[in-house]
Design a protein around this motif. Structure first.
Motif, PDB file in Angstrom:
ATOM      1  N   LEU A  52       0.826  -1.214   0.000  1.00  0.00           N
ATOM      2  CA  LEU A  52       0.000   0.000   0.000  1.00  0.00           C
ATOM      3  C   LEU A  52       0.859   1.263   0.000  1.00  0.00           C
ATOM      4  O   LEU A  52       0.418   2.349  -0.373  1.00  0.00           O
ATOM      5  CB  LEU A  52      -0.917   0.015   1.223  1.00  0.00           C
ATOM      6  N   TYR A  53       2.097   1.094   0.461  1.00  0.00           N
ATOM      7  CA  TYR A  53       3.029   2.229   0.483  1.00  0.00           C
ATOM      8  C   TYR A  53       3.721   2.271  -0.884  1.00  0.00           C
ATOM      9  O   TYR A  53       4.861   1.855  -1.051  1.00  0.00           O
ATOM     10  CB  TYR A  53       4.017   2.054   1.633  1.00  0.00           C
ATOM     11  N   THR A  54       2.970   2.748  -1.855  1.00  0.00           N
ATOM     12  CA  THR A  54       3.438   2.767  -3.248  1.00  0.00           C
ATOM     13  C   THR A  54       4.437   3.910  -3.447  1.00  0.00           C
ATOM     14  O   THR A  54       4.533   4.816  -2.614  1.00  0.00           O
ATOM     15  CB  THR A  54       2.240   3.026  -4.184  1.00  0.00           C
ATOM     16  N   PRO A  55       5.158   3.921  -4.567  1.00  0.00           N
ATOM     17  CA  PRO A  55       6.064   5.037  -4.842  1.00  0.00           C
ATOM     18  C   PRO A  55       5.329   6.385  -4.837  1.00  0.00           C
ATOM     19  O   PRO A  55       5.880   7.394  -4.397  1.00  0.00           O
ATOM     20  CB  PRO A  55       6.618   4.714  -6.232  1.00  0.00           C
ATOM     21  N   GLU A  56       4.059   6.400  -5.254  1.00  0.00           N
ATOM     22  CA  GLU A  56       3.290   7.659  -5.257  1.00  0.00           C
ATOM     23  C   GLU A  56       3.026   8.116  -3.823  1.00  0.00           C
ATOM     24  O   GLU A  56       3.164   9.300  -3.494  1.00  0.00           O
ATOM     25  CB  GLU A  56       1.934   7.482  -5.992  1.00  0.00           C
ATOM     26  N   VAL A  57       2.646   7.163  -2.972  1.00  0.00           N
ATOM     27  CA  VAL A  57       2.390   7.505  -1.568  1.00  0.00           C
ATOM     28  C   VAL A  57       3.693   7.978  -0.923  1.00  0.00           C
ATOM     29  O   VAL A  57       3.730   8.987  -0.206  1.00  0.00           O
ATOM     30  CB  VAL A  57       1.799   6.296  -0.795  1.00  0.00           C
ATOM     31  N   ALA A  58       4.775   7.274  -1.232  1.00  0.00           N
ATOM     32  CA  ALA A  58       6.081   7.635  -0.651  1.00  0.00           C
ATOM     33  C   ALA A  58       6.473   9.051  -1.071  1.00  0.00           C
ATOM     34  O   ALA A  58       6.978   9.838  -0.265  1.00  0.00           O
ATOM     35  CB  ALA A  58       7.141   6.624  -1.096  1.00  0.00           C
ATOM     36  N   ASP A  59       6.204   9.361  -2.315  1.00  0.00           N
ATOM     37  CA  ASP A  59       6.532  10.676  -2.840  1.00  0.00           C
ATOM     38  C   ASP A  59       5.712  11.768  -2.147  1.00  0.00           C
ATOM     39  O   ASP A  59       6.235  12.808  -1.735  1.00  0.00           O
ATOM     40  CB  ASP A  59       6.212  10.637  -4.348  1.00  0.00           C
ATOM     41  N   TYR A  60       4.420  11.475  -1.974  1.00  0.00           N
ATOM     42  CA  TYR A  60       3.532  12.418  -1.273  1.00  0.00           C
ATOM     43  C   TYR A  60       4.057  12.646   0.158  1.00  0.00           C
ATOM     44  O   TYR A  60       4.128  13.787   0.634  1.00  0.00           O
ATOM     45  CB  TYR A  60       2.104  11.838  -1.234  1.00  0.00           C
ATOM     46  N   CYS A  61       4.428  11.548   0.816  1.00  0.00           N
ATOM     47  CA  CYS A  61       4.882  11.654   2.208  1.00  0.00           C
ATOM     48  C   CYS A  61       6.184  12.440   2.291  1.00  0.00           C
ATOM     49  O   CYS A  61       6.389  13.228   3.220  1.00  0.00           O
ATOM     50  CB  CYS A  61       5.076  10.262   2.817  1.00  0.00           C
TER      51      CYS A  61
END
Ligand code: AMP
Ligand code: GLY
Length: 421
Positions: free
Chosen positions: A236-245
């Motif tokens: 669930l911790y996708t590259p997009e989520v990681a980038d947002y974080c």
């Protein structure tokens, strides 16, 4: 190099195991350590909160690097004391560790700097807290301000439970002075992901995302524990989520800590929740998570001592942190009855059967050793971590591993990692 690891749980066993792989390290001590740690480090009987004892031991034994595992000594200023004695130490100073040891601080901090988190109010007055509770929507969370061994957050379905939680915290002082203030916050829904990050106060390097399993029984039922198992990476911790974080949480947190004059050097733990309304921070911790460390460090390719030194010297930007393209699962074996009443002192069998497995590690949390045998010595006894080319195979191996281990009334969850498939 001579390294001292402070602490004595599964997290510290994993730290010792990883540090032992460094060709630069010739001797590892652990204070106080545990039965399993004593196989890889010399355990010294100094409490992890005994700052004077740790400073004296480090000076006398010319320790080159001290790694402080748990929250209590960080909150008490162990790293400051070591630095004052001229000893290199990995972990935040007391004034930065506040991000974990005061929830009122961390909530105000997030509000002030626009870091996404649950809505809340903090109170140091009992009557005001109770009055506030009368006008809230439920469920919500009532939290003691300070450290409470992971038990300071109370889920309240309605006013009665919430009011009695405020009473326990502020009047009965069940968490001592940690309950001088109380935080009341909205209940968020979503999947929780933990992200540990190395930071030297300038650069922040997140590690792989992991997921903890907090309740004692399968399917997330039963009482909350210190953690019954973990897996990494979290899909669930996708590259997009990681980038947002990175843009909205990690970098703003480091910048804000600097602005507050609280430069953070060490591992910053982001307890995230992926809500329908975006990613929010549930909590910060000022250290490696337990049992998240047991799945994250086995995936790290680098020499951990190189990273620790780069953090201390504020040159983390020079290090390329790399990860194995594998999955890791850790299943925790607990004493029957944990997290409530349980017995200690049972012989643990089968650990030696796993000694020759390359991708299965047994990280001890609460064990003692005597005459070559191991005995249970805590609620969470040990964790079996397995690596695999994918989550399904890592799960299989972890359960194959824990299946070989036994002790009286041993309990473990059967569903660790399923959410990672
Ligand atoms: P804490 O002591 O703040 O780490 O909270 C312990 C656990 O309670 C978290 O890991 C979550 O599972 C849960 N929790 C705490 N605060 C909230 C919240 N505002 N909404 C949903 N769950 C929460
Ligand atoms: N796994 C939760 C913690 O380390 O606080």
């Amino acid at each position: 190099m001579k390294v001292l690891v402070v602490g004595g749980g599964g997290r510290e066993h994993t730290l010792v195991w990883k540090i032992a792989q460094s060709p630069r390290v010739e001797k590892i001590y652990c204070a106080p350590g545990n039965g399993g740690i004593s196989q890889q480090a010399e355990c010294v009987p100094i409490k992890d909160t005994d700052i004077d004892g740790i400073v004296e031991f480090s000076t006398t034994n010319k320790i080159d690097l001290v790694v402080v595992g748990p929250d209590d000594p960080l909150a008490a200023g162990m790293v400051d004391a070591l630095e004052a004695a001229g000893i290199r130490a990995f972990g935040p100073n007391k004034n930065a560790a506040i991000i974990e040891y005061s929830k009122a601080f961390s909530k105000n901090f997030m509000k002030k700097y626009g870091i996404p988190t649950a809505r809340y109010e903090a109170f140091d007055n009992y009557d005001h807290a109770i009055e506030y509770l009368k006008h809230q929507e439920y469920p919500l969370y009532v939290k003691a301000d300070g450290l409470a061994r992971g038990k300071g957050a109370i889920f309240a379905q309605g006013f009665d439970v919430a009011a009695s939680a405020v009473n326990d915290i502020m009047v009965r002082k069940v968490f001592g002075s940690s309950g001088d203030k109380v935080v009341i916050e909205e209940c968020l829904t979503g999947v929780e992901v933990t992200v540990l990050a190395f930071t030297d106060g300038k650069t922040i390097v997140p590690m792989v995302g992991s997921q903890d399993h907090k309740t004692v029984f399968d399917n997330d039922v039963g009482l909350n524990t210190g953690g019954m198992g973990t897996f990494a990476p979290s899909k669930l911790y996708t590259p997009e989520v990681a980038d947002y974080c990175m843009k909205n949480i990690y970098e703003p947190t480091i910048a804000a800590l600097n602005k507050e004059g609280r430069k953070f050097k060490g591992v910053l733990y982001f307890g995230l929740i992926l809500t329908g309304d975006g990613v929010k921070v549930i909590e910060y911790n000022s250290r490696f998570g337990d049992p998240e460390t047991q799945v994250v460090l086995p995936l790290l390719k680098n020499d951990l001592v190189d990273i620790f030194e780069a953090v201390i010297d504020e040159r983390l930007d020079e290090i390329k942190v790399e990860w194995e393209n594998k999955a890791a699962v850790c299943v925790v074996a607990a004493s029957g009855g944990y997290p409530e009443k349980f017995e200690k002192g049972y012989e643990i069998k089968g650990i030696e059967d796993l000694a020759n497995e390359t991708d299965i590690m047994v990280f001890h949390a609460g064990t003692a050793s005597k005459d070559g045998k191991y005995y249970t010595n805590g609620g969470r006894v040990l964790g079996v971590t397995a690596l695999g080319p994918d989550m399904a195979q890592a799960i299989d191996r972890a359960y194959k591993g824990i299946g070989k281990i036994s002790f009286t009334d041993m309990h473990y969850r059967k569903d660790i990692g399923k959410k990672g498939l």
